[in-house]
Design an enzyme around this catalytic site. Sequence first.
Site: not given
Length: 517
Positions: A147, A222, A246
């Site tokens: 990420k 996210s 997330s």
Amino acid sequence: MDDLFELFELAVDGIARLGRYPHVDRHQAWLDRLRVNLPELSVFERLRPEPELGYLSPPPAGIGAGGVPLADDAGGAAAIARECRAAPERAAAPSQAALAAARQHRQLNAFITLADPADLDSAAAAAARRLSDGASMPLMGVPVAVKDLMQVAGFPQTNGTGGPKPAPATQDAPAVARLRDAGALVIGTANLHEFAYGITSENPHHGWVVNPRRPGHTPGGSSGGSAAAVAAGIVRMAIGTDTAGSIRLPASCCGVVGFKPTFDAVPRDGAQSLGTSLDHVGPIAASVADAALMYSVMAGQPTRTASRAPLAGLRVGVPNNYFYEPLADDVARAVRAALERMRDDGAKLVPIDLPGVEHSAALQFVTLCSEATDLHWKRLAERPETLGADVRVRLEIGQFLPATWYVRAQRGRAVLAAMFAAATREVDVLVTPTLRIEPPRSGAGAARIGGRDVPLHTAVTALTMPFNLTGMPALTLPCGVGDNGLPIGVQIAARRGDDWRVLNVAARLEDLLDTTP
């Protein structure tokens, strides 16, 4: 609620000036966003946790190794590593293939920055040298995505936001370094909701992440790019972060496995913070076995994977309140079917009350809103034009929450943590849905549950955020398909430090549901 809103109407401009916020012309945008969160604020205003409980953030917990050793015939990522150790001269091949797949699936917007093929060759050669020097290399040649919220040497850390692209990082975050030391090769940094402050991964700067299972529906957030990369088969492993769900939300929406470990079981150093007392780092993976292997490496534990032993005697807590009402009908059917599989395998289903868990959204909102605004205040004050509209206004409203509310929220978390600690003395794990609904359409602002419209953030994060507030380990795995043809997730949680119990139970349930890819 109306009287509370009237107070905000009167106060926001003065508070912004008092805090020296230079952009005081956004009165209506602030009020529009505060109205969205008025239900949480109204609940919070009535909460009065005992003051002697003091201030509490979830502390790190000592976690011993668990699971079982890797079998010689283990599949998934373990098989890729085994083949690369047997032929180290070909260790770059899986990652080069993953890189090609990432380029082929550019329309998913799953990645922000992709690796240079030559850099992958060099990294594979370095891993081969370490192997020849006697290193075990349990992830030899395994391609991974990270990420874009973490330091990855050689890649810019954009955090999913706008403005000039930063220079490449010069060092890895510890969790990334441990993966690379084990032989994993980073093929790219994954797209995300800007600054990880949202649950849709609709990124205005780097493109909306697309759900590979069905374009037009949210991939969740996210960590949407990480989940999409795994769901599309580009990689079997990706790093995500989880502040209110997330990791688990996008994993559920994309039909893969997402594991949020105990708070700080995996180091957060080198990751951009959002809510410092809520943030977790963990794996998103194609299977529980892959997630367990990745977790053991990132946590600095002996390399292990999850046990798939039968569930005989396992006490499964099934909450009577909050988690199972309201639910979309297809979600309820899928999760109940998973519970029946566990019962048929020997587990005992134990109805359990969780008093006060319904306050989670209020506690989460005040805690996260306060911490995120403080962390990003300089950017907000000096370069607000580099922020997407949704993230900017969420950061701005944090300045309007009194400091006493933040402290009260931490006392409320102490109450919540004590309640869960008492509840989990009676059971070994808790099993709940991951989301109340099937993955909604992209761009949706609300979801319909039980005949009424609910703000999307409430519908999506309600069942995951309690375990961020308490620092408990929680994992989602797919347990069925909804009426819209998209995946439904079941969530397994346990007391702090019981990470391997969660992984072991999940691995067995994965077998019972026959969802292993």
